[in-house]
Every structure is written in C-alpha cells, then in structure tokens.
Scaffold this motif. Structure first.
Motif, mmCIF file in Angstrom:
data_model
loop_
_atom_site.group_PDB
_atom_site.id
_atom_site.type_symbol
_atom_site.label_atom_id
_atom_site.label_comp_id
_atom_site.label_asym_id
_atom_site.label_seq_id
_atom_site.Cartn_x
_atom_site.Cartn_y
_atom_site.Cartn_z
ATOM 1 N N TYR A 308 0.804 -1.219 0.000
ATOM 2 C CA TYR A 308 0.000 0.000 0.000
ATOM 3 C C TYR A 308 0.846 1.283 0.000
ATOM 4 N N LEU A 309 2.171 1.100 0.014
ATOM 5 C CA LEU A 309 3.057 2.245 0.247
ATOM 6 C C LEU A 309 2.970 3.319 -0.837
ATOM 7 N N ASN A 310 2.748 2.905 -2.079
ATOM 8 C CA ASN A 310 2.654 3.876 -3.179
ATOM 9 C C ASN A 310 1.517 4.869 -2.981
ATOM 10 N N TYR A 311 0.551 4.499 -2.156
ATOM 11 C CA TYR A 311 -0.635 5.364 -1.985
ATOM 12 C C TYR A 311 -0.492 6.323 -0.804
ATOM 13 N N LYS A 312 0.677 6.283 -0.117
ATOM 14 C CA LYS A 312 0.807 7.003 1.163
ATOM 15 C C LYS A 312 0.419 8.491 1.062
ATOM 16 N N LYS A 313 0.976 9.175 0.074
ATOM 17 C CA LYS A 313 0.762 10.622 -0.033
ATOM 18 C C LYS A 313 -0.738 10.959 -0.155
ATOM 19 N N ASN A 314 -1.395 10.287 -1.077
ATOM 20 C CA ASN A 314 -2.826 10.559 -1.264
ATOM 21 C C ASN A 314 -3.649 10.115 -0.074
ATOM 22 N N PHE A 315 -3.218 9.010 0.510
ATOM 23 C CA PHE A 315 -3.916 8.464 1.676
ATOM 24 C C PHE A 315 -3.885 9.471 2.835
ATOM 25 N N LEU A 316 -2.697 10.052 3.114
ATOM 26 C CA LEU A 316 -2.588 11.026 4.209
ATOM 27 C C LEU A 316 -3.393 12.291 3.895
ATOM 28 N N LYS A 317 -3.395 12.669 2.630
ATOM 29 C CA LYS A 317 -4.191 13.848 2.224
ATOM 30 C C LYS A 317 -5.672 13.592 2.488
ATOM 31 N N ARG A 318 -6.112 12.367 2.155
ATOM 32 C CA ARG A 318 -7.524 12.021 2.344
ATOM 33 C C ARG A 318 -7.880 12.014 3.835
ATOM 34 N N LEU A 319 -6.956 11.504 4.660
ATOM 35 C CA LEU A 319 -7.214 11.518 6.113
ATOM 36 C C LEU A 319 -7.400 12.958 6.582
ATOM 37 N N GLU A 320 -6.519 13.822 6.096
ATOM 38 C CA GLU A 320 -6.587 15.230 6.500
ATOM 39 C C GLU A 320 -7.936 15.840 6.076
ATOM 40 N N LYS A 321 -8.345 15.502 4.869
ATOM 41 C CA LYS A 321 -9.623 16.017 4.355
ATOM 42 C C LYS A 321 -10.784 15.537 5.235
ATOM 43 N N ASN A 322 -10.627 14.334 5.757
ATOM 44 C CA ASN A 322 -11.667 13.778 6.629
ATOM 45 C C ASN A 322 -11.454 14.123 8.104
ATOM 46 N N LYS A 323 -10.599 15.110 8.332
ATOM 47 C CA LYS A 323 -10.346 15.679 9.668
ATOM 48 C C LYS A 323 -9.657 14.709 10.624
ATOM 49 N N ILE A 324 -8.855 13.818 10.051
ATOM 50 C CA ILE A 324 -8.018 12.956 10.892
ATOM 51 C C ILE A 324 -6.599 13.507 10.793
ATOM 52 N N GLN A 375 -18.853 4.127 18.012
ATOM 53 C CA GLN A 375 -19.245 4.661 16.700
ATOM 54 C C GLN A 375 -18.057 5.412 16.043
ATOM 55 N N ASP A 376 -17.336 6.166 16.871
ATOM 56 C CA ASP A 376 -16.197 6.925 16.332
ATOM 57 C C ASP A 376 -15.008 6.015 16.016
ATOM 58 N N ILE A 377 -14.840 4.963 16.822
ATOM 59 C CA ILE A 377 -13.767 3.999 16.525
ATOM 60 C C ILE A 377 -14.033 3.363 15.162
ATOM 61 N N LYS A 378 -15.288 3.039 14.909
ATOM 62 C CA LYS A 378 -15.655 2.414 13.624
ATOM 63 C C LYS A 378 -15.414 3.386 12.468
ATOM 64 N N ARG A 379 -15.775 4.655 12.672
ATOM 65 C CA ARG A 379 -15.546 5.656 11.621
ATOM 66 C C ARG A 379 -14.054 5.823 11.345
ATOM 67 N N LEU A 380 -13.296 5.966 12.441
ATOM 68 C CA LEU A 380 -11.848 6.167 12.305
ATOM 69 C C LEU A 380 -11.194 5.000 11.575
ATOM 70 N N THR A 381 -11.500 3.778 12.019
ATOM 71 C CA THR A 381 -10.838 2.611 11.427
ATOM 72 C C THR A 381 -11.264 2.449 9.964
ATOM 73 N N ASN A 382 -12.485 2.821 9.670
ATOM 74 C CA ASN A 382 -12.956 2.766 8.286
ATOM 75 C C ASN A 382 -12.134 3.711 7.391
ATOM 76 N N TYR A 383 -11.913 4.939 7.880
ATOM 77 C CA TYR A 383 -11.099 5.898 7.115
ATOM 78 C C TYR A 383 -9.656 5.392 6.987
ATOM 79 N N LEU A 384 -9.150 4.812 8.093
ATOM 80 C CA LEU A 384 -7.745 4.378 8.089
ATOM 81 C C LEU A 384 -7.491 3.249 7.096
ATOM 82 N N LEU A 385 -8.544 2.519 6.758
ATOM 83 C CA LEU A 385 -8.357 1.405 5.819
ATOM 84 C C LEU A 385 -8.769 1.773 4.395
ATOM 85 N N ASP A 386 -9.048 3.064 4.216
ATOM 86 C CA ASP A 386 -9.537 3.542 2.931
ATOM 87 C C ASP A 386 -8.361 4.030 2.073
ATOM 88 N N PHE A 387 -7.651 3.100 1.465
ATOM 89 C CA PHE A 387 -6.449 3.480 0.685
ATOM 90 C C PHE A 387 -6.794 3.857 -0.763
#
Ligand SMILES: Cc1ncc(COP(=O)(O)O)c(C=O)c1O
Length: 387
Positions: A308-324, A375-387
């Motif tokens: 999954y490493l090639n996706y790191k940059k976009n993945f972190l950007k997406r987390l930021e967009k989702n307020k993580i 509920q928030d743990i589920k949301r967080l983990t869902n975003y974290l696995l969204d590569f």
C-alpha cells in the motif's frame, strides 16, 4: 455532529483551568511554590530524587548538555568530544549537542522500537565517544538497562530524551530515570501537558545544583541559604517555568495514571477494530511495546506495508480532508532536514536504512485521554483502511 480526530482534543479539565486561574489571581505568576510542589510530586511519581522543572523539553535537553560540559562538573566533557545520536530524532534532541560544543555522530535505529539497540550502539562507539543521546520514542524504548550498563562500563555519559515517554515503566523502573540526565516534555498532546513545560532529571545532588544555577541566570539563589543575593556562580540561561504551568501540570499529574489506562484502552480498541474489519489486508505494521515494558502511549504510530506504500501521499491527504490529523514519526530521518546542511557533519546516508524506512512508511495519529465512542472507533478505522 461532524467527525474529527485531532492529535489531541481538549487536553485541559476544568480543574486544570481553575488551578491556573488561582495562580493568576494570586498575582504570583513566576516560578515559586507551585513549581516546587510539582517537582516534589513528579519526583514521587517517577521515583527519582532530583527533578527540576523548566519551560520546555527542549530546555531540559539544553541543560543536560550544558551540565555535562560545565566547568563545575568533574570529568566534564570537552569541546569536540563525540556524542552518539539516532538519526530518527527531534531537532532539540540534536542541537543542544552542537550548541554545547560536542560533535554529534548519527546512528541508525531498530525498526521495532524506533530507537538504537545495544548492538547498534556497540558498533558505533569509538574511543572518541563520550556521550550517548538515547531517545525513547512515543512511549517505547529499546534495551535501555543494557545500554545503561554498557555506557557505565565504558565511562560514557547517557542522556535519555524521555520527552515522549512519561509514565512508561521498563523492568519496574520509570523511563526517564536511566540516564545521567533525562528530559521530559509537557507540550500539548504529550502524556501530560501544561501547554509548554519540561523536566530535567539527574541522579546526584551535585549535578542538580549545576542544573539549578544554569536554569536561572547562573546565580546561587536556590543553592545558597542567603536570600536575594546577586551572586553568580556559574554560566546561566533563563529557562524557568511559570507557576501557572506548574499548577496545571500538578492538576494533570493527579489523573495521569487514569489517562494512561484510557489511552491504552483506546489504542487496543482501534487496533482490534482495524484487524477485524472486512477491509483489513495487512495495510499496517503496528508499533508494539518492547518486551519488559509497561508502555504509556499518547499516539498510535503506524508503518504502511509495502503493498500500500505507493498510496501514502494521497492516503494522508484524504485523512486530512476527513479531519483525521496525522504527523511524521518524530521528524523522520533528521539527516534529510535542510538545517543539517548548515553544518559539516560527517555521515553516509546509506547507514540509516531503518530511520529512512520509518520516515518513508511511518506516520502517527493521536490517542484521546477520554474513552472513544464505539461509533467513532468504527468511523476512524474505516477511514484508516480507505487506501
Ligand atoms: C523526542 C523529543 N525531544 C524533545 C522534544 C522537545 O520538547 P518541547 O516541545 O517541550 O520543547 C520533543 C517534542 O515533542 C520530542 O518529541
């Protein structure tokens, strides 16, 4: 309500704020009784006799190196003496070494603990090595007892940067009590926070006296029985904390054990929900506590696995967009930082494979001091696995 997951939310309780207001109302804002009270309570907490509060963890590191090179110190270090430091470090773990006239020698870290193990240290110690700066990263540590013993045998000073690991206990002994000097930070988001603040810990009265004079102008007010003298016995800085910070820190210390426990619970739950998600595909390697350590976490560091490493940059950007909110592990491989080029340090980039790998694969998220709702743990983990 919209979801957000900052590095740390709402660090201060009403009691913390009220204790600060009390100090403000007393009109005695500068270092005084509240600082002494906090130092005493902190000493009891980490089981060490010599704890001195300063205005930041960076100041604590600065004092450590200026004490080691101080003219009053027996067997003081000399200009040009070498100090080992991991390449995976914080800026003010490094610069006090340079500022005090010592020469840093960068070493790599272990991929499991993010800190150098004894083998790495042994490989790098030469006749020139007179000190080791060891950093306990994000609540974890390497085999610090063995490193302590080795350093003692070789008559090498050990400075322990424990700014990220207050409350972690290794083989029954608090991290931050292994070094000849050890530092703590109470910056926002750490295990305990007073906004800004830090502690320098040493293990004998003589060094403690040196630290006291260095902390405040080099004068002997705290050392001598005479009050309000203008007698300057040493070089000095002004690194004193405010009594406001000390009162907040004292208030936080009362619930530190509880906060450590809740953070552990939150960490375990997040990892559990990541692993049991249908989306789980070994995206991450987790930062596991070292053997024999009872860790005190304030974050969850994650290493992204190869697939999954090639996706790191976009993945972190997406987390930021989702307020993580995320940030690098310490500041990554510090050798890559522009400030390094201002100096003529000798090193070969290829020698820091693990530090580079941690920079390339790593990031961390925060860990709240209050229980996270399912509920928030589920949301967080869902975003974290969204590569
Ligand atoms: C390893 C390490 N050392 C030193 C410091 C400096 O602490 P402060 O921010 O209190 O100056 C930090 C800050 O986070 C750190 O992570």
């Amino acid at each position: 309500m919209s979801f957000k997951y900052p590095l740390l939310e709402n660090a201060f309780s009403n009691q913390d704020i009220n204790s600060a207001i009390k100090v403000v109302k007393s009109r005695r804002l500068t270092m005084s009784n509240k600082t002494m009270e906090f130092e005493k309570k902190f000493s009891k907490f980490i089981k060490s006799n010599y704890c001195l509060m300063v205005n930041s963890g960076s100041s604590a590191n600065l004092l450590a190196f200026f004490a080691l090179t101080n003219p009053l110190k027996k067997n003081k270090l000399k200009i040009g003496d070498e100090c080992l430091i991991p390449a995976l470090c914080w800026s003010t773990s490094l610069w006090p070494i340079v500022q005090s006239g010592l020469v840093p020698k960068f070493i790599d870290v272990d991929l499991k603990t993010f800190s150098p193990n004894l083998d790495i240290i042994k490989k790098n110690v030469t006749k020139k090595t007179k000190a080791i700066m060891l950093i306990n990263v994000l609540g974890n540590c390497s085999e610090i007892d063995k490193i302590r013993q080795f350093a003692k045998k070789k008559k090498i000073y050990l400075v322990e940067d424990n700014c990220e690991s207050l409350g972690s206990i290794y083989k029954g002994k608090n991290l931050g009590t292994f070094g000849d000097f050890s530092s703590f930070s109470f910056y926002y988001s750490h295990q305990l926070t007073s906004g800004e603040g830090g502690m320098i810990v040493c293990n004998n009265k003589f060094d403690y006296r040196i630290l006291q004079s260095l902390r405040a102008h080099g004068w002997d007010r705290e050392i001598s029985k005479k009050k309000n003298t203008f007698n300057f016995v040493n070089q000095g800085f002004n690194l004193r904390p405010l009594d406001i910070s000390a009162s907040i820190a004292t208030s936080q210390l009362k619930r530190l054990k509880k906060m450590i426990k809740t953070r552990k619970y939150n960490r375990d739950m997040i990892i559990k929900y990541l692993k049991k998600s249908p989306k789980w595909d070994d995206q991450f390697t987790f930062f596991e506590s070292s053997k024999h350590l009872k860790p005190s976490w304030f974050s969850i560091p994650l290493l992204i696995n190869k697939k999954y490493l090639n996706y790191k940059k976009n993945f972190l950007k997406r987390l930021e967009k989702n307020k993580i909110e995320t940030r690098p592990i310490i500041s990554g491989n510090f050798i890559n930082q522009p400030a390094i080029k201002l100096h003529k340090f000798k090193f070969k980039k290829k020698n820091f494979k693990n530090s580079q790998e941690i920079e390339d694969r790593g990031f961390f998220i925060g860990l709240p001091t209050k229980k996270i709702k399912l509920q928030d743990i589920k949301r967080l983990t869902n975003y974290l696995l969204d590569f």
